[in-house]
Design a protein around this motif. Sequence first.
Motif, PDB file in Angstrom:
ATOM      1  N   HIS A 422      55.292  13.314  61.040  1.00  0.00           N
ATOM      2  CA  HIS A 422      54.166  12.674  60.675  1.00  0.00           C
ATOM      3  C   HIS A 422      53.033  13.674  60.452  1.00  0.00           C
ATOM      4  CE1 HIS A 422      55.521   8.583  62.583  1.00  0.00           C
ATOM      5  NE2 HIS A 422      56.087   8.825  61.090  1.00  0.00           N
ATOM      6  N   ILE A 423      52.873  14.559  61.226  1.00  0.00           N
ATOM      7  CA  ILE A 423      51.723  15.604  61.325  1.00  0.00           C
ATOM      8  C   ILE A 423      52.035  16.422  60.149  1.00  0.00           C
ATOM      9  CG2 ILE A 423      50.843  17.714  62.275  1.00  0.00           C
ATOM     10  CD1 ILE A 423      51.259  16.158  65.087  1.00  0.00           C
ATOM     11  N   LEU A 424      53.372  17.006  59.905  1.00  0.00           N
ATOM     12  CA  LEU A 424      53.926  17.830  58.824  1.00  0.00           C
ATOM     13  C   LEU A 424      53.456  17.015  57.414  1.00  0.00           C
ATOM     14  CD1 LEU A 424      57.140  19.478  60.226  1.00  0.00           C
ATOM     15  CD2 LEU A 424      54.507  20.332  60.015  1.00  0.00           C
ATOM     16  N   MET A 425      53.789  15.792  57.282  1.00  0.00           N
ATOM     17  CA  MET A 425      53.573  15.021  56.276  1.00  0.00           C
ATOM     18  C   MET A 425      52.079  14.808  55.874  1.00  0.00           C
ATOM     19  SD  MET A 425      56.214  11.946  56.670  1.00  0.00           S
ATOM     20  CE  MET A 425      55.814  11.061  55.242  1.00  0.00           C
ATOM     21  N   LEU A 426      51.315  14.869  56.716  1.00  0.00           N
ATOM     22  CA  LEU A 426      49.792  14.879  56.572  1.00  0.00           C
ATOM     23  C   LEU A 426      49.303  16.030  55.914  1.00  0.00           C
ATOM     24  CD1 LEU A 426      48.584  12.444  59.562  1.00  0.00           C
ATOM     25  CD2 LEU A 426      48.422  12.140  57.142  1.00  0.00           C
ATOM     26  N   ILE A 427      49.694  17.311  56.600  1.00  0.00           N
ATOM     27  CA  ILE A 427      49.358  18.374  56.300  1.00  0.00           C
ATOM     28  C   ILE A 427      49.846  18.844  54.974  1.00  0.00           C
ATOM     29  CG2 ILE A 427      49.831  20.990  56.748  1.00  0.00           C
ATOM     30  CD1 ILE A 427      49.892  20.547  59.673  1.00  0.00           C
ATOM     31  N   ALA A 428      51.119  18.398  54.526  1.00  0.00           N
ATOM     32  CA  ALA A 428      51.593  18.573  53.048  1.00  0.00           C
ATOM     33  C   ALA A 428      50.937  17.796  52.108  1.00  0.00           C
ATOM     34  CB  ALA A 428      53.134  18.166  53.129  1.00  0.00           C
ATOM     35  N   MET A 429      50.545  16.593  52.494  1.00  0.00           N
ATOM     36  CA  MET A 429      49.675  15.846  51.593  1.00  0.00           C
ATOM     37  C   MET A 429      48.410  16.508  51.419  1.00  0.00           C
ATOM     38  SD  MET A 429      50.202  11.884  52.623  1.00  0.00           S
ATOM     39  CE  MET A 429      51.606  10.883  52.201  1.00  0.00           C
ATOM     40  N   GLY A 430      47.781  16.805  52.428  1.00  0.00           N
ATOM     41  CA  GLY A 430      46.284  17.447  52.076  1.00  0.00           C
ATOM     42  C   GLY A 430      46.349  18.587  51.107  1.00  0.00           C
ATOM     43  N   MET A 431      47.613  19.551  51.392  1.00  0.00           N
ATOM     44  CA  MET A 431      47.929  20.963  50.616  1.00  0.00           C
ATOM     45  C   MET A 431      48.153  20.423  49.049  1.00  0.00           C
ATOM     46  SD  MET A 431      49.631  22.991  53.362  1.00  0.00           S
ATOM     47  CE  MET A 431      49.782  24.501  52.001  1.00  0.00           C
ATOM     48  N   ILE A 432      48.920  19.305  48.847  1.00  0.00           N
ATOM     49  CA  ILE A 432      49.230  18.910  47.625  1.00  0.00           C
ATOM     50  C   ILE A 432      48.165  18.345  46.925  1.00  0.00           C
ATOM     51  CG2 ILE A 432      50.855  17.444  46.436  1.00  0.00           C
ATOM     52  CD1 ILE A 432      52.593  17.644  48.616  1.00  0.00           C
TER      53      ILE A 432
END
Length: 458
Positions: A422-432
């Motif tokens: 979940h943490i990685l998904m949030l980071i990925a969303m922010g970057m995208i």
Amino acid sequence: MKINIIKKDLKIILSDKKALAIMILMPIILTTILSMALKGSFASGDSDFEPINIAVVKLYDEKVDNQMFESSLKNSLVADSMGEDAIQKLIDSGEDINPENLFFDDFLESKDVSELIKYTLVSDEKKALNKLNNEEVSAIVLLPDKFIYNMKVNLLTPFRNKVDIKILTHPDKSLSGKIVSSVIDAYSNAMSTIIIGKNVVIETSMTNNISDDGFDNLDQLMEGISDVIKSIDVNLDNVVMEGRKQVNSADYYAVGMMTMFILFAAGIGGRMLLEEKDNQTYQRMVIAGTTKLEILSGNFMTVFLIALLQITVMITFTHFALKVQWGNIGSVILISIVSAFAVAGLGSFVGALTYKAGNYKMANMFESAIIQVMALLGGSFFPIDVMPEFMQNLSFLSLNGIAIRSYLKIITGYAVADILNHILMLIAMGMIFMLAAVFVLKGKEGTGNVKRNKVKIA
């Protein structure tokens, strides 16, 4: 220059009383009201509890098991000491005792258990795993190899074989998995009690050389098994993961409202660029040598800090006023940072689209419609598990839904390793979202309000 941009934006936002009321006071008020009003909805003994779907897989062959049981009785080391009549009585009893019927008909289909669990027989483990991965079932119950044979040995002989019923659960259905485990444990405990009582009868008979009479009474003893199995009582009030805290209404809505209202910080961020251009602040910064990317990154940091402020206020208020125990502070801080990061990225993207369009329609639509949809799909209003299946399948689209699941897992006692995805998904969303904002700003600037305030530089 970036710090000056951030200071300017923060000063403007924090001076807006209406914006502060929406972002800070509203989540506090709604959390307090909902946690009190819907407290009963989070009681474990809810009368509207819907049966949990499970898959049951037989890993044994009934015919082979029955033949093996009869053969083992005739060839056992104690066959001579028990006598042919006793052995024959055990074989006859084995034909009357059907472990499958005890498990399926008398147990899973009993009145109390059927209110909790709805089972489906699946032919093999692979198909059951597909159902579990697709969330068609919340758990898989695997009846082991030689199940019939071992159960008959346990129920009809002085011996005891291990019967290991395995339960596979979905990681997103932890409570449902615990309920299934508790139900199966209740079955195992009841069977253990029956087996112990039977062993006392057999061992006493053999010790006093009255084995024939003992085995005569064994038939009568076994007749009560069905009644014992049907009377198994499973109390949901105590169904809580070992080492886990049960989520109550205050816990849930503290997380739900907080993660919904940080989306409004993204909405405010969605207006910043165009407002600066309308107010000619943008043009002055460009003349001063500030690039679009620097302005965008300044707005990103502003939204990030506003979201962190909202989260800090909510966590502090709910901890002291509503007694919400948020769990490990380090884990909570980590989730808060990545959630704010994702929201800041989303705010930058909405801001870039609004700026390019040259009007506030995109920002207005985001605040009035998109946030509500994300809140609904993410579970801010009520748990995802009670939604229709098609809405559950769309929940991955919601940024706040990922944050909700992360916070709730930490509250219930999980570690960071359990929410790493979940943490990685949030980071990925922010970057995208941030990269998408940069891409949008590379295009041609919008018209509308911007043209009227355009400054011509000689």
